[in-house]
Enzyme design. Structure first.
Site, PDB file in Angstrom:
ATOM      1  N   LYS A 180       0.804  -1.219   0.000  1.00 46.79           N
ATOM      2  CA  LYS A 180       0.000   0.000   0.000  1.00 46.79           C
ATOM      3  C   LYS A 180       0.840   1.273   0.000  1.00 46.79           C
ATOM      4  O   LYS A 180       0.353   2.337  -0.404  1.00 46.79           O
ATOM      5  CB  LYS A 180      -0.920   0.017   1.217  1.00 46.79           C
ATOM      6  N   GLU A 203       6.997  -5.576   8.256  1.00 47.11           N
ATOM      7  CA  GLU A 203       6.227  -5.023   7.148  1.00 47.11           C
ATOM      8  C   GLU A 203       6.686  -3.607   6.806  1.00 47.11           C
ATOM      9  O   GLU A 203       5.913  -2.645   6.883  1.00 47.11           O
ATOM     10  CB  GLU A 203       4.740  -5.023   7.492  1.00 47.11           C
ATOM     11  N   HIS A 234       1.776  -3.355  15.077  1.00 45.25           N
ATOM     12  CA  HIS A 234       2.248  -2.230  14.257  1.00 45.25           C
ATOM     13  C   HIS A 234       2.262  -1.012  15.158  1.00 45.25           C
ATOM     14  O   HIS A 234       1.211  -0.574  15.630  1.00 45.25           O
ATOM     15  CB  HIS A 234       1.318  -1.996  13.064  1.00 45.25           C
TER      16      HIS A 234
END
Length: 409
Positions: free
Chosen positions: A62, A267, A191
């Site tokens: 993204k 990530e 996250h």
């Protein structure tokens, strides 16, 4: 080599190319330009592998899904973090193996879960009972990763307010729910927030995740995957090294010293691509704010790019860096930088000190590779900026490797 690529040799450099474009500006009748330096992405990847050798990067699609970036990361051997069926299709279409993908969206559509099942993408995150029940019905063979909330004290965009269960109150009940549904939970993810500036948070988040590993073990669930998420800074500064210190410290204490057999992934998105793109933006028009005596107190610039193009809505309150301008010897004046659309919120910088510029001058903004073009909407019918892709021969070899493998499929 594709016509859209510019080969950088020993007689040239990306910096020289940027200067040439900036000097000509709108005199050649062109609009805004993004210079994408693929070598910067290669350097970032090598830096990651050197400093975090036990953490496998799964690039967050993204952040910037330009085909050249994705192809290069495939050739470099990255895994991928996908958040939608479209992203899954894109990455699988590049020949990436399903086991090198994690479907890291805790709120997935039913059709995307069925698509993941069809394509063999097993790893996916969850943070609620409803999501567990959905997966139990549609994809009972999935390999699930429990996402917990663990926010950095300082980040560009906190994510915990939207995703992640409370690790103390909700994690254990969710694991019990998964067990009742006979689902396989293979690990924990978190996250800390996009653009984290708080490296120590990773240390405590990893410790908390390992606590959940131990709780799961008591339930008879043997987990083996730790996903330490994203949030890594993308500028070329020392902040990343601070993150590395705390991550390696926690992994050494919690995994290496305790001899746990745990796969660790992350990530990164902004880290990989932010510094790879430089935006060159032209002054379309200008006006002045004056005090009662007629003195100029502020200059308003109207630029041919903005928050619907190269600039990141997440960084709306930040002051963007202007790397280079043509009037560096002039006094600094408070300025406002407006984007090109008619949207009142399209403001690149609400307050920035700059020497006065004229119409057709070019402003150069480094570190524009994350989330800007990915969020471009074509508002008011404006097209997205022209992208010039630069690379050296060594990086071209990586792309050739990707295309050779793609041709063999």
């Amino acid at each position: 080599m594709d016509a859209g690529y510019i080969l950088i040799d020993e007689n040239s450099s990306v910096e020289k190319l940027i200067k040439v474009i900036a000097q000509h500006g709108m005199l050649q009748g062109r609009g805004p330009v993004n210079v994408l330096n693929l070598d910067d992405i290669v350097d970032k990847h090598k830096n990651w592998r050197q400093k975090l050798p036990t953490v496998v990067p799964f690039y967050a699609v993204k952040c910037n899904n330009h085909p050249a970036i994705l192809q290069l990361l495939v050739a470099l051997g990255c895994g991928f973090d996908c958040a939608s069926r479209c992203e899954l299709q894109t990455i699988l279409g590049l020949g990436v193996a399903p086991e090198k993908i994690i479907y890291a969206n805790p709120a997935k559509t039913k059709d995307s879960i069925l698509y993941a099942r069809k394509m063999g993408v097993k790893r996916m995150t969850f943070d609620s009972v409803d999501e567990l029940e959905k997966i139990a019905q549609l994809y009972p063979d999935a390999e699930l990763v429990l996402r917990i909330r663990y926010d950095a004290r300082e980040a560009v965009l906190p994510l915990g307010r939207k995703f992640g269960c409370d690790p103390d109150r909700e994690a254990l009940p969710l694991l019990r729910c998964a067990k009742r549904h006979q689902l396989s939970v293979i690990g924990v993810s978190f996250h800390v927030g996009c653009g984290s500036r708080d490296g120590e948070t990773y240390y405590w988040a990893i410790r908390k995740a390992i606590e959940i590993f131990d709780s799961a073990s008591q339930l008879g669930m043997q987990m083996h995957l730790l996903d330490i998420g994203g949030g890594y800074p993308g500028g070329n500064d020392r902040t990343f090294d601070d993150h590395v210190h705390f991550i390696n410290k926690a992994l050494n204490e919690q995994i290496v010293q305790q001899r746990r057999n745990i796969e660790v992934i992350a990530e990164p998105g902004r880290y990989c691509v932010e510094s790879a793109v430089t935006a060159l933006v032209n002054v379309l028009a200008k006006s002045y704010d004056r005090d009662d005596s007629g003195e100029i107190i502020r200059v308003r610039y109207y630029l041919d790019d903005g928050l619907y193009g190269s600039f990141d809505w997440y960084d709306e309150l930040a002051i963007p860096e202007v790397q280079e301008h043509r009037r560096s010897g002039s006094p600094l004046i408070p300025s406002v930088l407006y984007g090109r659309t008619m949207c009142d919120n399209d403001i690149i910088a609400k307050e920035i000190l700059l020497p006065e510029h004229e119409v057709d001058d070019c402003l150069v903004f480094p570190n524009r590779g994350a989330y800007g073009m990915a969020l471009g909407r074509g508002f008011n019918g404006f097209s997205t900026p022209l992208i010039k892709i630069c690379l050296t021969r060594a990086t071209l070899d990586y792309l050739c490797l990707f295309k050779a493998k793609a041709g063999a499929r």
